[in-house]
Motif scaffolding. Structure first.
Motif, PDB file in Angstrom:
ATOM      1  N   LEU A 105       0.832  -1.199   0.000  1.00  0.00           N
ATOM      2  CA  LEU A 105       0.000   0.000   0.000  1.00  0.00           C
ATOM      3  C   LEU A 105       0.868   1.252   0.000  1.00  0.00           C
ATOM      4  CD1 LEU A 105      -2.928  -0.601   2.563  1.00  0.00           C
ATOM      5  CD2 LEU A 105      -2.823  -1.172   0.139  1.00  0.00           C
ATOM      6  N   GLY A 106       0.394   2.262  -0.700  1.00  0.00           N
ATOM      7  CA  GLY A 106       0.883   3.622  -0.511  1.00  0.00           C
ATOM      8  C   GLY A 106      -0.135   4.319   0.365  1.00  0.00           C
ATOM      9  N   VAL A 107       0.322   4.984   1.408  1.00  0.00           N
ATOM     10  CA  VAL A 107      -0.598   5.629   2.349  1.00  0.00           C
ATOM     11  C   VAL A 107      -0.137   7.057   2.615  1.00  0.00           C
ATOM     12  CG1 VAL A 107      -1.653   5.502   4.652  1.00  0.00           C
ATOM     13  CG2 VAL A 107      -0.933   3.389   3.507  1.00  0.00           C
ATOM     14  N   ALA A 108      -1.050   8.003   2.525  1.00  0.00           N
ATOM     15  CA  ALA A 108      -0.743   9.379   2.943  1.00  0.00           C
ATOM     16  C   ALA A 108      -1.837   9.820   3.895  1.00  0.00           C
ATOM     17  CB  ALA A 108      -0.692  10.312   1.732  1.00  0.00           C
ATOM     18  N   GLN A 109      -1.427  10.312   5.042  1.00  0.00           N
ATOM     19  CA  GLN A 109      -2.453  10.771   5.980  1.00  0.00           C
ATOM     20  C   GLN A 109      -1.945  11.948   6.786  1.00  0.00           C
ATOM     21  OE1 GLN A 109      -2.954   6.982   7.999  1.00  0.00           O
ATOM     22  NE2 GLN A 109      -2.002   7.767   9.853  1.00  0.00           N
ATOM     23  N   ARG A 110      -2.900  12.758   7.187  1.00  0.00           N
ATOM     24  CA  ARG A 110      -2.617  13.897   8.035  1.00  0.00           C
ATOM     25  C   ARG A 110      -2.418  13.368   9.452  1.00  0.00           C
ATOM     26  NH1 ARG A 110      -4.060  19.097   6.584  1.00  0.00           N
ATOM     27  NH2 ARG A 110      -5.646  18.492   5.078  1.00  0.00           N
ATOM     28  N   THR A 111      -1.418  13.839  10.152  1.00  0.00           N
ATOM     29  CA  THR A 111      -1.205  13.378  11.520  1.00  0.00           C
ATOM     30  C   THR A 111      -1.594  14.477  12.510  1.00  0.00           C
ATOM     31  OG1 THR A 111       1.040  14.202  11.674  1.00  0.00           O
ATOM     32  CG2 THR A 111       0.768  12.010  10.739  1.00  0.00           C
ATOM     33  N   ASP A 112      -1.640  14.098  13.765  1.00  0.00           N
ATOM     34  CA  ASP A 112      -2.025  15.054  14.804  1.00  0.00           C
ATOM     35  C   ASP A 112      -1.059  16.234  14.857  1.00  0.00           C
ATOM     36  OD1 ASP A 112      -3.983  13.275  15.336  1.00  0.00           O
ATOM     37  OD2 ASP A 112      -2.947  12.321  17.014  1.00  0.00           O
ATOM     38  N   SER A 113       0.190  15.992  14.451  1.00  0.00           N
ATOM     39  CA  SER A 113       1.193  17.053  14.508  1.00  0.00           C
ATOM     40  C   SER A 113       0.980  18.101  13.429  1.00  0.00           C
ATOM     41  CB  SER A 113       2.590  16.441  14.330  1.00  0.00           C
ATOM     42  OG  SER A 113       2.728  15.970  12.993  1.00  0.00           O
ATOM     43  N   GLY A 114       0.041  17.836  12.501  1.00  0.00           N
ATOM     44  CA  GLY A 114      -0.192  18.785  11.417  1.00  0.00           C
ATOM     45  C   GLY A 114       0.617  18.461  10.172  1.00  0.00           C
ATOM     46  N   GLY A 115       1.535  17.516  10.285  1.00  0.00           N
ATOM     47  CA  GLY A 115       2.319  17.115   9.120  1.00  0.00           C
ATOM     48  C   GLY A 115       1.583  16.049   8.316  1.00  0.00           C
ATOM     49  N   ILE A 116       2.241  15.602   7.259  1.00  0.00           N
ATOM     50  CA  ILE A 116       1.676  14.545   6.430  1.00  0.00           C
ATOM     51  C   ILE A 116       2.589  13.325   6.520  1.00  0.00           C
ATOM     52  CG2 ILE A 116       0.865  13.908   4.127  1.00  0.00           C
ATOM     53  CD1 ILE A 116      -0.510  16.421   5.010  1.00  0.00           C
ATOM     54  N   GLU A 117       2.003  12.194   6.796  1.00  0.00           N
ATOM     55  CA  GLU A 117       2.750  10.943   6.830  1.00  0.00           C
ATOM     56  C   GLU A 117       2.588  10.294   5.460  1.00  0.00           C
ATOM     57  OE1 GLU A 117       1.908   8.637  10.492  1.00  0.00           O
ATOM     58  OE2 GLU A 117       1.715   6.918   9.168  1.00  0.00           O
ATOM     59  N   GLN A 118       3.694  10.087   4.744  1.00  0.00           N
ATOM     60  CA  GLN A 118       3.640   9.399   3.452  1.00  0.00           C
ATOM     61  C   GLN A 118       4.460   8.134   3.570  1.00  0.00           C
ATOM     62  OE1 GLN A 118       3.593  11.973  -0.462  1.00  0.00           O
ATOM     63  NE2 GLN A 118       5.158  12.822   0.837  1.00  0.00           N
ATOM     64  N   ARG A 119       3.865   7.012   3.246  1.00  0.00           N
ATOM     65  CA  ARG A 119       4.617   5.770   3.378  1.00  0.00           C
ATOM     66  C   ARG A 119       4.152   4.724   2.371  1.00  0.00           C
ATOM     67  NH1 ARG A 119       0.919   3.080   6.924  1.00  0.00           N
ATOM     68  NH2 ARG A 119      -0.456   4.616   7.874  1.00  0.00           N
ATOM     69  N   VAL A 120       5.102   3.934   1.938  1.00  0.00           N
ATOM     70  CA  VAL A 120       4.836   2.832   1.017  1.00  0.00           C
ATOM     71  C   VAL A 120       5.452   1.607   1.649  1.00  0.00           C
ATOM     72  CG1 VAL A 120       5.332   1.882  -1.272  1.00  0.00           C
ATOM     73  CG2 VAL A 120       4.914   4.335  -1.018  1.00  0.00           C
ATOM     74  N   HIS A 121       4.652   0.615   1.954  1.00  0.00           N
ATOM     75  CA  HIS A 121       5.201  -0.605   2.560  1.00  0.00           C
ATOM     76  C   HIS A 121       4.208  -1.753   2.453  1.00  0.00           C
ATOM     77  CE1 HIS A 121       2.551   0.243   5.932  1.00  0.00           C
ATOM     78  NE2 HIS A 121       3.071   1.455   6.022  1.00  0.00           N
ATOM     79  N   PRO A 122       4.704  -2.995   2.584  1.00  0.00           N
ATOM     80  CA  PRO A 122       3.778  -4.128   2.627  1.00  0.00           C
ATOM     81  C   PRO A 122       2.889  -3.955   3.852  1.00  0.00           C
ATOM     82  CG  PRO A 122       6.058  -4.875   2.443  1.00  0.00           C
ATOM     83  CD  PRO A 122       6.101  -3.417   2.766  1.00  0.00           C
ATOM     84  N   THR A 123       1.625  -4.259   3.685  1.00  0.00           N
ATOM     85  CA  THR A 123       0.650  -4.003   4.738  1.00  0.00           C
ATOM     86  C   THR A 123      -0.287  -5.195   4.843  1.00  0.00           C
ATOM     87  OG1 THR A 123       0.693  -1.710   3.985  1.00  0.00           O
ATOM     88  CG2 THR A 123      -1.035  -2.300   5.549  1.00  0.00           C
ATOM     89  N   MET A 124      -0.612  -5.564   6.071  1.00  0.00           N
ATOM     90  CA  MET A 124      -1.600  -6.621   6.250  1.00  0.00           C
ATOM     91  C   MET A 124      -2.976  -5.993   6.375  1.00  0.00           C
ATOM     92  SD  MET A 124       0.562  -9.474   8.449  1.00  0.00           S
ATOM     93  CE  MET A 124      -0.864  -9.788   9.405  1.00  0.00           C
ATOM     94  N   VAL A 125      -3.911  -6.441   5.526  1.00  0.00           N
ATOM     95  CA  VAL A 125      -5.295  -5.949   5.586  1.00  0.00           C
ATOM     96  C   VAL A 125      -6.223  -7.133   5.844  1.00  0.00           C
ATOM     97  CG1 VAL A 125      -4.989  -3.895   4.151  1.00  0.00           C
ATOM     98  CG2 VAL A 125      -5.422  -6.077   3.046  1.00  0.00           C
ATOM     99  N   PRO A 126      -7.271  -6.911   6.643  1.00  0.00           N
ATOM    100  CA  PRO A 126      -8.164  -8.025   6.977  1.00  0.00           C
ATOM    101  C   PRO A 126      -8.766  -8.649   5.721  1.00  0.00           C
ATOM    102  CG  PRO A 126      -8.697  -6.086   8.287  1.00  0.00           C
ATOM    103  CD  PRO A 126      -7.714  -5.654   7.255  1.00  0.00           C
ATOM    104  N   PHE A 127      -8.828  -9.950   5.723  1.00  0.00           N
ATOM    105  CA  PHE A 127      -9.307 -10.707   4.577  1.00  0.00           C
ATOM    106  C   PHE A 127     -10.669 -10.240   4.085  1.00  0.00           C
ATOM    107  CE2 PHE A 127     -11.562 -14.242   2.621  1.00  0.00           C
ATOM    108  CZ  PHE A 127     -10.644 -14.670   1.695  1.00  0.00           C
ATOM    109  N   ASP A 128     -11.555  -9.828   5.011  1.00  0.00           N
ATOM    110  CA  ASP A 128     -12.903  -9.452   4.580  1.00  0.00           C
ATOM    111  C   ASP A 128     -13.053  -7.963   4.290  1.00  0.00           C
ATOM    112  OD1 ASP A 128     -12.777  -8.507   7.101  1.00  0.00           O
ATOM    113  OD2 ASP A 128     -14.605  -9.473   7.828  1.00  0.00           O
TER     114      ASP A 128
END
Lengths: 441, 441
Positions: free
Chosen positions: B251-274
């Motif tokens: 997954l590539g993920v970008a999200q706003r964090t509590d600090s006001g910055g943006i977290e951008q990350r690309v990594h293997p991710t486990m997602v629930p089967f359903d």
């Protein structure tokens, strides 16, 4: 910065109030994104005194939608009253005839008069935007009308009624009856006091008729849709489907057939458990579009709710704000009205995915063989036939037989079921559910 | 009918040739839908002699992209060469500076120079459209830039690299090693001879950086992304994930964090089967957007391929064709360049979904207790800790321990793993995979 985009809003229910709140609270961001401010210059609603938690200046109120549409100095008329007839119908016509752009969330209006309205819009250089009318926050109108320009669409289908999907999901997850789940949906505000319009499939049919026109370039034919609601789906069907690896969803499906006509149908459908659409639960909507260039596109999102719908309305308004006045011409149904082709209804022909048939029969020797023979006589090839249900295996009590067919013609199934009914061993009505196999992502 | 929209195309690979073919074969339908004909008036490609199965008049060929961009009499410059640098970079700049609209599928170029190009476009009243640059045929740029105007985005994430998703899917479904699946992907043309750019996550990072800018109104920061590819995902991880009810996706993920910055990350991710996204298999892409008004929107579709990409390019061209020349102003990254805010990188803070940790340890009394203690010392609450793998349970051979944590801070996990490494009982490197819980649809 350019002049403000002036909007008039008719209807201040959940969606309208939500829209006004967003336009007020995000005034500055919207002005930046759109290149100009968006200003509410006119409103009307049935009950002016009602507390909606929003501030509206006295001097922007109009007596009714008709007056607002005819007299307000505005660039966009936002119609959020709903209903196929007046006051919405006349008000929208009046606004368009003045060359004023219209944004509406009114699926009933478009299903009944969409092409006529598109013609008036065209004639007067106005835009008719209606993203919120189908599948709420899901941008399916934009996808079909803009992104997929040039694609030939083979099929469009989806879960477009949150009430039905909520009920079917709850029945499966909690093993409750249709009636119990409907009551819960009503308690939560997901279903109306009179739920017929949702659960009989009419709401899905309205939305489907709009997508059909966009997808196939045909005139809208909302009354010419095969319609079957979810009221006769029993917990037994849901459990049998689950045992076979399927879930039951109310799908609206429109597809081009070999005959050149369009097949439009709304009915409960079994979809394989591991298809993406089978995982769409609760009030969420999903729409899939199969096309020849892009391939298959599936969109999943909120199908209703004040905010999600207001977001779609806002997107439509923003599109107009970002154009210089009168500068953009996106035909309402993807092509000019004169270029729309007549709609030719195609009968349901066959299902690649086959059919699920549930029969309750009296416990008598030879019934199994008789059922199998009637299917064979109608040229139906069976994937499986089995006795089902743990609760009815006592001798002498009615037994349940579940059949799953391979791909077969609709009329063959109807003929076979009629023949079985003639044998005299059925208890109650047979249940027939079509199986659909969405593209495997 | 209005004058033809004149387009110049630089790059005639799979996408370019597909585009020319569609523009030729569907000339009349496109003219109807767009309200004007679309005409290819200029082309250039590295190898002019190559047989592409398309007819191109001699007199529309230009020597190179730079000459075409500078000299062709056109309304739209379509850049399909790829690459962050020249010739694409200079050619796009030249065209924009002439006030010519640009349509591009070039993610590398946008990731590196997107904001500069948007500024030139703005200054000269040109549009910069790039739907095909992210997730191929999925209209995610349109959704973010147009449909979701006014929404505040909390998180955008997705499967944006078909090569990686193909490999991970195949590993799971067929129990094959990473290397074997990569070879098969190469054989099928899903992976390049040098696959590093895909499997190390760089391609996903480029696409993510574009979505981040659109979603959060920030300048693009493609080099400032936490990056972890799929090369060290073993079949053992996939199987352990499956036993726990998860699938592994890059997954590539970008999200706003509590600090006001943006977290951008690309990594293997486990997602629930359903979860819906877990069902997205093979080369298919999926992008989810979480926003405050619309709610969650998920789009699934083809992420690559000549036709799907050409469809997205065509949609961008059609948008321009449907506007009167120079009449529409959609800022390239959703707002004027001057209104973009600087990007502030936020460190990865914590995962609501927790972490999966796989350790290979020597078979020695007390190891289990030691691992559990190191976790506890770092304030990490465990959902489960278990000995895993059927093949290594013989005494004396290395054992596999699988831990799943509750939501916890990234630095705690790193500290705990470092402490465990210091104990001397690990065999090989520990595996740490973040768990993400997509919204439940």
């Amino acid at each position: 910065m350019a002049d403000a985009l002036r909007i008039g809003i008719a209807g201040l229910g959940t969606v309208g109030a939500s829209l006004v709140r967003i336009l007020t609270e995000r005034r500055e961001t919207l002005a930046t994104t759109c290149g100009r401010p968006i200003k509410v210059v006119a409103v009307t609603a049935r009950d002016r005194a009602k507390d909606r938690g929003i501030a509206l200046a006295d001097d922007i109120w109009f007596a009714d939608a008709g007056t607002l549409a005819a007299q307000a100095e505005m660039d966009v008329f936002v119609e959020l009253m709903g209903g196929a007839g007046d006051p919405a119908y006349s008000a929208v016509k009046t606004a368009l005839a003045r060359g004023i752009h219209v944004v509406t969330a009114n699926k009933a209006l478009l299903a009944a008069h969409g092409i006529e309205l598109a013609g008036i819009a065209e004639e007067h250089g106005a835009l008719l935007n209606y993203e919120a009318a189908v599948a709420g926050g899901i941008p399916v109108i934009k996808a079909l009308r803009e992104s997929m320009t040039g694609n030939t669409i083979a099929r469009v289908y989806g879960i477009m009624n949150g009430t039905c999907n909520y009920i079917l999901t709850k029945m499966e997850k909690e093993g409750l009856s249709f009636e119990a789940c409907l009551k819960e949906a009503q308690r939560l505000g997901y279903a109306e006091a009179d739920p017929a319009f949702d659960i009989e499939g009419n709401d899905t049919a309205h939305k489907l008729s709009i997508l059909t026109s966009l997808a196939f370039g045909t005139a809208i034919a909302a009354d010419d849709i095969y319609l079957e609601g979810i009221t006769n789906i029993s917990i037994e069907d849901i459990q049998a489907a689950s045992d076979l690896g399927y879930r039951i969803k109310l799908l609206g499906v429109a597809q081009r057939t070999d005959s050149g006509g369009i097949e439009q149908r709304v009915h409960p459908t079994m979809v394989p458990f591991d298809s993406v659409i089978a995982q769409v639960d609760g009030v969420t909507n999903a729409v899939a579009i199969e096309s020849d260039i892009l391939g298959e596109l599936l969109m999943v999102g909120p199908g209703a709710g004040g905010n999600a719908t207001a977001s779609a309305v806002l997107g439509d308004i923003a599109d107009i704000a970002k154009s210089r006045p009168g500068a953009q011409h996106v035909p309402a149904f993807g092509r000019p009205v004169a270029a729309l082709i007549p709609y030719t209804r195609a009968q349901i022909q066959s299902h690649e995915g086959g059919y699920f048939i549930r029969l309750k029969v009296i416990d008598r020797a030879g019934v199994f063989a008789s059922v199998a023979s009637r299917m064979a006589e109608n040229g139906i090839s069976l994937e499986s036939i089995m006795q089902h249900s743990k609760h009815t295996q006592e001798t002498g009590k009615p037994q349940t037989i579940i059949l799953v067919t391979h791909a077969t013609a609709e009329h063959s199934v109807r003929d076979a079921v009629a023949a079985i009914k003639g044998e005299g061993y059925l208890v109650g009505e047979p249940q027939v559910i079509r199986i659909e196999r969405p593209k495997d992502y």
